[in-house]
Design a protein around this motif. Structure first.
Motif, PDB file in Angstrom:
ATOM      1  N   ARG A   4       0.815  -1.208   0.000  1.00 28.06           N
ATOM      2  CA  ARG A   4       0.000   0.000   0.000  1.00 28.06           C
ATOM      3  C   ARG A   4       0.856   1.268   0.000  1.00 28.06           C
ATOM      4  O   ARG A   4       0.340   2.370  -0.145  1.00 28.06           O
ATOM      5  CB  ARG A   4      -0.941  -0.026   1.206  1.00 28.06           C
ATOM      6  CG  ARG A   4      -2.004  -1.136   1.103  1.00 28.06           C
ATOM      7  CD  ARG A   4      -2.680  -1.423   2.436  1.00 28.06           C
ATOM      8  NE  ARG A   4      -3.319  -0.257   3.025  1.00 28.06           N
ATOM      9  CZ  ARG A   4      -4.493   0.234   2.660  1.00 28.06           C
ATOM     10  NH1 ARG A   4      -5.160  -0.342   1.669  1.00 28.06           N
ATOM     11  NH2 ARG A   4      -5.008   1.279   3.263  1.00 28.06           N
ATOM     12  N   LEU A   5       2.158   1.088   0.194  1.00 28.85           N
ATOM     13  CA  LEU A   5       3.141   2.173   0.052  1.00 28.85           C
ATOM     14  C   LEU A   5       4.176   1.699  -0.968  1.00 28.85           C
ATOM     15  O   LEU A   5       5.366   1.597  -0.686  1.00 28.85           O
ATOM     16  CB  LEU A   5       3.807   2.466   1.403  1.00 28.85           C
ATOM     17  CG  LEU A   5       2.902   3.032   2.492  1.00 28.85           C
ATOM     18  CD1 LEU A   5       3.605   2.977   3.842  1.00 28.85           C
ATOM     19  CD2 LEU A   5       2.513   4.472   2.174  1.00 28.85           C
ATOM     20  N   ALA A   6       3.705   1.393  -2.164  1.00 27.56           N
ATOM     21  CA  ALA A   6       4.496   0.622  -3.122  1.00 27.56           C
ATOM     22  C   ALA A   6       5.817   1.280  -3.505  1.00 27.56           C
ATOM     23  O   ALA A   6       6.830   0.590  -3.658  1.00 27.56           O
ATOM     24  CB  ALA A   6       3.666   0.366  -4.383  1.00 27.56           C
ATOM     25  N   ALA A   7       5.850   2.585  -3.672  1.00 27.41           N
ATOM     26  CA  ALA A   7       7.088   3.239  -4.119  1.00 27.41           C
ATOM     27  C   ALA A   7       8.184   3.114  -3.071  1.00 27.41           C
ATOM     28  O   ALA A   7       9.303   2.683  -3.369  1.00 27.41           O
ATOM     29  CB  ALA A   7       6.817   4.702  -4.451  1.00 27.41           C
ATOM     30  N   ASP A   8       7.876   3.486  -1.832  1.00 30.43           N
ATOM     31  CA  ASP A   8       8.886   3.401  -0.776  1.00 30.43           C
ATOM     32  C   ASP A   8       9.211   1.959  -0.428  1.00 30.43           C
ATOM     33  O   ASP A   8      10.376   1.611  -0.179  1.00 30.43           O
ATOM     34  CB  ASP A   8       8.407   4.137   0.476  1.00 30.43           C
ATOM     35  CG  ASP A   8       8.466   5.645   0.315  1.00 30.43           C
ATOM     36  OD1 ASP A   8       9.297   6.128  -0.465  1.00 30.43           O
ATOM     37  OD2 ASP A   8       7.674   6.344   0.968  1.00 30.43           O
ATOM     38  N   ALA A   9       8.189   1.098  -0.392  1.00 29.45           N
ATOM     39  CA  ALA A   9       8.428  -0.308  -0.084  1.00 29.45           C
ATOM     40  C   ALA A   9       9.331  -0.943  -1.132  1.00 29.45           C
ATOM     41  O   ALA A   9      10.235  -1.727  -0.806  1.00 29.45           O
ATOM     42  CB  ALA A   9       7.104  -1.056   0.012  1.00 29.45           C
ATOM     43  N   SER A  10       9.109  -0.610  -2.398  1.00 30.12           N
ATOM     44  CA  SER A  10       9.951  -1.140  -3.467  1.00 30.12           C
ATOM     45  C   SER A  10      11.379  -0.625  -3.351  1.00 30.12           C
ATOM     46  O   SER A  10      12.340  -1.383  -3.537  1.00 30.12           O
ATOM     47  CB  SER A  10       9.382  -0.753  -4.835  1.00 30.12           C
ATOM     48  OG  SER A  10       8.107  -1.324  -5.038  1.00 30.12           O
ATOM     49  N   ALA A  11      11.526   0.664  -3.063  1.00 29.67           N
ATOM     50  CA  ALA A  11      12.862   1.242  -2.950  1.00 29.67           C
ATOM     51  C   ALA A  11      13.664   0.556  -1.845  1.00 29.67           C
ATOM     52  O   ALA A  11      14.844   0.226  -2.023  1.00 29.67           O
ATOM     53  CB  ALA A  11      12.768   2.737  -2.691  1.00 29.67           C
ATOM     54  N   LEU A  12      13.025   0.308  -0.694  1.00 31.63           N
ATOM     55  CA  LEU A  12      13.727  -0.332   0.415  1.00 31.63           C
ATOM     56  C   LEU A  12      14.011  -1.796   0.112  1.00 31.63           C
ATOM     57  O   LEU A  12      15.108  -2.299   0.372  1.00 31.63           O
ATOM     58  CB  LEU A  12      12.907  -0.201   1.701  1.00 31.63           C
ATOM     59  CG  LEU A  12      12.715   1.214   2.234  1.00 31.63           C
ATOM     60  CD1 LEU A  12      11.870   1.194   3.500  1.00 31.63           C
ATOM     61  CD2 LEU A  12      14.055   1.894   2.509  1.00 31.63           C
ATOM     62  N   TYR A  13      13.028  -2.490  -0.429  1.00 31.33           N
ATOM     63  CA  TYR A  13      13.201  -3.905  -0.752  1.00 31.33           C
ATOM     64  C   TYR A  13      14.302  -4.082  -1.808  1.00 31.33           C
ATOM     65  O   TYR A  13      15.156  -4.972  -1.695  1.00 31.33           O
ATOM     66  CB  TYR A  13      11.882  -4.476  -1.263  1.00 31.33           C
ATOM     67  CG  TYR A  13      11.930  -5.940  -1.599  1.00 31.33           C
ATOM     68  CD1 TYR A  13      11.775  -6.914  -0.619  1.00 31.33           C
ATOM     69  CD2 TYR A  13      12.125  -6.363  -2.910  1.00 31.33           C
ATOM     70  CE1 TYR A  13      11.826  -8.269  -0.927  1.00 31.33           C
ATOM     71  CE2 TYR A  13      12.172  -7.707  -3.231  1.00 31.33           C
ATOM     72  CZ  TYR A  13      12.022  -8.660  -2.237  1.00 31.33           C
ATOM     73  OH  TYR A  13      12.078  -9.992  -2.556  1.00 31.33           O
ATOM     74  N   ALA A  14      14.284  -3.230  -2.823  1.00 31.98           N
ATOM     75  CA  ALA A  14      15.296  -3.314  -3.878  1.00 31.98           C
ATOM     76  C   ALA A  14      16.695  -3.079  -3.317  1.00 31.98           C
ATOM     77  O   ALA A  14      17.660  -3.731  -3.730  1.00 31.98           O
ATOM     78  CB  ALA A  14      14.989  -2.297  -4.983  1.00 31.98           C
ATOM     79  N   ARG A  15      16.811  -2.174  -2.352  1.00 29.10           N
ATOM     80  CA  ARG A  15      18.128  -1.947  -1.726  1.00 29.10           C
ATOM     81  C   ARG A  15      18.547  -3.149  -0.896  1.00 29.10           C
ATOM     82  O   ARG A  15      19.739  -3.487  -0.827  1.00 29.10           O
ATOM     83  CB  ARG A  15      18.087  -0.681  -0.865  1.00 29.10           C
ATOM     84  CG  ARG A  15      18.023   0.601  -1.685  1.00 29.10           C
ATOM     85  CD  ARG A  15      17.816   1.806  -0.798  1.00 29.10           C
ATOM     86  NE  ARG A  15      17.371   2.956  -1.583  1.00 29.10           N
ATOM     87  CZ  ARG A  15      16.630   3.951  -1.091  1.00 29.10           C
ATOM     88  NH1 ARG A  15      16.245   3.919   0.185  1.00 29.10           N
ATOM     89  NH2 ARG A  15      16.266   4.950  -1.861  1.00 29.10           N
ATOM     90  N   ASN A  16      17.580  -3.801  -0.228  1.00 32.68           N
ATOM     91  CA  ASN A  16      17.907  -5.036   0.488  1.00 32.68           C
ATOM     92  C   ASN A  16      18.518  -6.061  -0.464  1.00 32.68           C
ATOM     93  O   ASN A  16      19.526  -6.699  -0.145  1.00 32.68           O
ATOM     94  CB  ASN A  16      16.663  -5.641   1.127  1.00 32.68           C
ATOM     95  CG  ASN A  16      16.102  -4.865   2.288  1.00 32.68           C
ATOM     96  OD1 ASN A  16      14.880  -4.801   2.470  1.00 32.68           O
ATOM     97  ND2 ASN A  16      16.960  -4.281   3.103  1.00 32.68           N
ATOM     98  N   LEU A  17      17.899  -6.236  -1.637  1.00 32.79           N
ATOM     99  CA  LEU A  17      18.412  -7.200  -2.607  1.00 32.79           C
ATOM    100  C   LEU A  17      19.774  -6.772  -3.149  1.00 32.79           C
ATOM    101  O   LEU A  17      20.675  -7.607  -3.319  1.00 32.79           O
ATOM    102  CB  LEU A  17      17.432  -7.365  -3.760  1.00 32.79           C
ATOM    103  CG  LEU A  17      16.052  -7.938  -3.442  1.00 32.79           C
ATOM    104  CD1 LEU A  17      15.298  -8.243  -4.738  1.00 32.79           C
ATOM    105  CD2 LEU A  17      16.129  -9.182  -2.585  1.00 32.79           C
ATOM    106  N   LEU A  18      19.931  -5.489  -3.414  1.00 26.60           N
ATOM    107  CA  LEU A  18      21.224  -4.976  -3.881  1.00 26.60           C
ATOM    108  C   LEU A  18      22.308  -5.233  -2.834  1.00 26.60           C
ATOM    109  O   LEU A  18      23.406  -5.703  -3.163  1.00 26.60           O
ATOM    110  CB  LEU A  18      21.114  -3.482  -4.176  1.00 26.60           C
ATOM    111  CG  LEU A  18      22.440  -2.761  -4.440  1.00 26.60           C
ATOM    112  CD1 LEU A  18      23.060  -3.232  -5.752  1.00 26.60           C
ATOM    113  CD2 LEU A  18      22.229  -1.243  -4.453  1.00 26.60           C
ATOM    114  N   ASN A  19      22.002  -4.933  -1.581  1.00 25.16           N
ATOM    115  CA  ASN A  19      22.984  -5.151  -0.520  1.00 25.16           C
ATOM    116  C   ASN A  19      23.352  -6.623  -0.404  1.00 25.16           C
ATOM    117  O   ASN A  19      24.507  -6.975  -0.145  1.00 25.16           O
ATOM    118  CB  ASN A  19      22.431  -4.644   0.813  1.00 25.16           C
ATOM    119  CG  ASN A  19      22.267  -3.141   0.852  1.00 25.16           C
ATOM    120  OD1 ASN A  19      22.952  -2.417   0.123  1.00 25.16           O
ATOM    121  ND2 ASN A  19      21.370  -2.645   1.674  1.00 25.16           N
TER     122      ASN A  19
END
Length: 380
Positions: free
Chosen positions: A322-337
């Motif tokens: 329900r907060l797709a933009a911020d949730a995606s940004a954080l999740y994507a950084r988790n995967l990058l890390n």
């Protein structure tokens, strides 16, 4: 190495596993990145942004062709991964103990894929930046308060006006993990009077540090510290009875209750009974963040807002989405890390160590290999 980023196909899933920011950084590692067309649209990341970052854009078969790593938010069905390289990694949240989860894991094994479940990341210091549960739970706690405010027919802060005084809303947070702490902080910022409880005595100071009132059972031993993996464990029947009595007296005075308690791999513990809901005043709101795992609140319904005894019980599914933009940004950084931490320059790909690899790897070499799945006596 080719990394594929897929459009999510689960109902209601609006997040995406990579952003233009993380695409650029993956390319800097030496990988090539292919993104399925419109994968990020629901999270406000358009194809032009990915293309500008250097990603290839194409349909699913084109993106998957030769991919050695597939990134997703929710684990895709193995049947939809034709064309990937033999032994390719599938990196996503897998929910292996949920409905249909084991069948999906077995599908990865049959297809010869190496499935890596990001939600099983051990909660150790060096893995904090890869912890998808924490990043997504943080947003869930914030959004739970906003959802409560939207359903609550009154203001949160105390207001003194010429026409009279509006009392501050009383908010009670049950479960003080990442989501609970953010819920406390958000409710406090909105001006509510906040109290909170948890079975772990160590959280008392955390509650007080955020300006909330701790509500704890006295005289009966609970859990002195966090359990395995940083999660709360089971409490004694004596403690459960004492906590139920304490909560019953407290909950009747609250305007909003937010429940966040989860035990990974098991049904969510019941924290609020129908009888307790009946003691709350009409117009109160209860938000059940554990509704998809059976619910902390009796009568909560996944995907619905229901009314019981004049109390609105909120059971939204997939709250981070329900907060797709911020949730995606954080999740994507988790995967990058995660990928960056294990990137081997000589191999041109990530190489896992035993501590983290054994924890998150579900399948390899055509077999299910995770101990939590192969040993029936073990749970998360």
């Amino acid at each position: 190495m080719r990394i594929a980023v897929l459009t999510e196909r689960a109902d209601g899933e609006r997040r995406v596993a990579a952003t233009p920011e993380t695409v650029r950084k993956l390319l800097a590692l030496g990988a090539t990145v292919a993104v399925e067309a419109e994968a990020g649209m629901a999270a406000s990341f358009d194809d032009a942004g990915y293309a500008a970052a250097g990603a290839e854009i194409g349909d699913r078969p084109t993106v998957l062709a030769g991919a050695e790593v597939v990134l997703g938010v929710q684990g895709p069905d193995s049947a939809g991964l034709a064309g990937v390289a033999p032994g390719a990694w599938v990196v996503a949240t897998m929910n292996p103990f949920g409905d249909g989860g084991r069948a999906r894991v077995d599908g990865y094994a049959s297809a010869g894929l190496e499935a890596l479940a990001m939600e099983l990341m051990p909660r150790i210091t060096r893995a904090q930046s890869m912890d998808v549960l924490s990043s997504q739970s943080n947003l869930s706690g914030y959004k739970a308060v906003l959802d409560a405010a939207a359903e609550y027919g009154r203001a949160f802060p105390m207001m003194m006006t010429a026409a009279g005084t509006v009392s501050a809303a009383r908010v009670f947070v049950m479960g003080v993990g990442v989501a609970g702490l953010q819920a406390i902080a958000t409710a406090r910022r909105l001006g509510a009077q906040v109290s909170a409880t948890d079975v772990r005595s160590v959280t008392r100071e955390q509650i007080m540090s955020l300006g909330a009132k701790p509500v704890f059972v006295e005289g009966v031993a609970g859990i002195e510290r966090e359990g395995a993996g940083g999660y709360a464990g089971e409490t004694s029947p004596e403690y459960q009875a004492a906590q139920a009595a304490l909560v019953s007296g407290h909950i009747a005075k609250q305007d909003i209750v937010i429940t966040t308690a989860l035990i990974p791999g098991r049904a969510a513990p019941r924290l609020v009974s129908d009888a307790q809901l009946a003691t709350m005043r009409s117009g109160s709101v209860v938000v059940d963040l554990a509704v998809e795992q059976g619910g902390n609140v009796e009568g909560s319904v996944a995907g619905e807002v229901v009314e019981r005894h004049g109390v609105r019980v909120v059971g939204h599914r997939n709250v981070p989405s329900r907060l797709a933009a911020d949730a995606s940004a954080l999740y994507a950084r988790n995967l990058l890390n995660f990928l960056s931490a294990f990137w081997d320059k000589d191999a041109g790909r990530p190489v896992l160590d035993a501590e983290i690899g054994d924890a998150i790897r579900l399948t390899k070499g055509g077999a299910v290999v995770n101990a939590r799945l192969t040993n029936s006596g073990l749970n998360i």
